[in-house]
Design a protein around this motif. Sequence first.
Motif: not given
Ligand code: HEM
Length: 138
Positions: A31-36, A38-41, A45-47, A57-68, A70-72
Amino acid sequence: MSDVKAFTFQDVAEHNTKKDCYLVVHDKVYDCSRFIDEHPGGEEVILDVAGQDASEAFEDVGHSDEARESLDELLVGTLKRAPGDPAPKATPAAKTANSGNADSTGLGIGLYGIVLIGGILGYIGYQYLQSQQEQQSA
Ligand code: HEM
């Protein structure tokens, strides 16, 4: 708290607005309603993937361990897949690993084939030369 709710794809698809936004990542429902906000990206993109399977989409960005991690905190349940649901796409890393293995196995079998044929041809040639020599000496 400990019981995890099972959602169907249809259940998740109903939560597709900014105020009520669910995402599927690797068969878990978040549930991303509250997080949306705060999302740094950004929220855009979430919408885009709200109410859908966002694994790729989540994997393509190469999210950090910290991002993973916050998923929990956003976890609300697991996805119960039914026949006809959109299949999760394999991650690019998994694809490369599989095709890499398949290729090298294919090459291995090909090399064995070439060595085997070479051996057979060599043997036939040797037999032929010997029979020629026998004819000459007779
Ligand atoms: C609930 C799911 C998600 C969480 C918890 C999340 C969390 C985060 C966090 C913490 C960051 C900061 C960078 C990092 O730590 O990797 C980030 C960056 C980013 N996220 Fe997500 N994210 C989610 C879903 C998505 C989705 C579905 C997309 C779709 C494309 C997305 C696109 C991005 C992008 C493009 C950035 C890079 C921002 C930058 O480096 O300028 N995220 N996300």
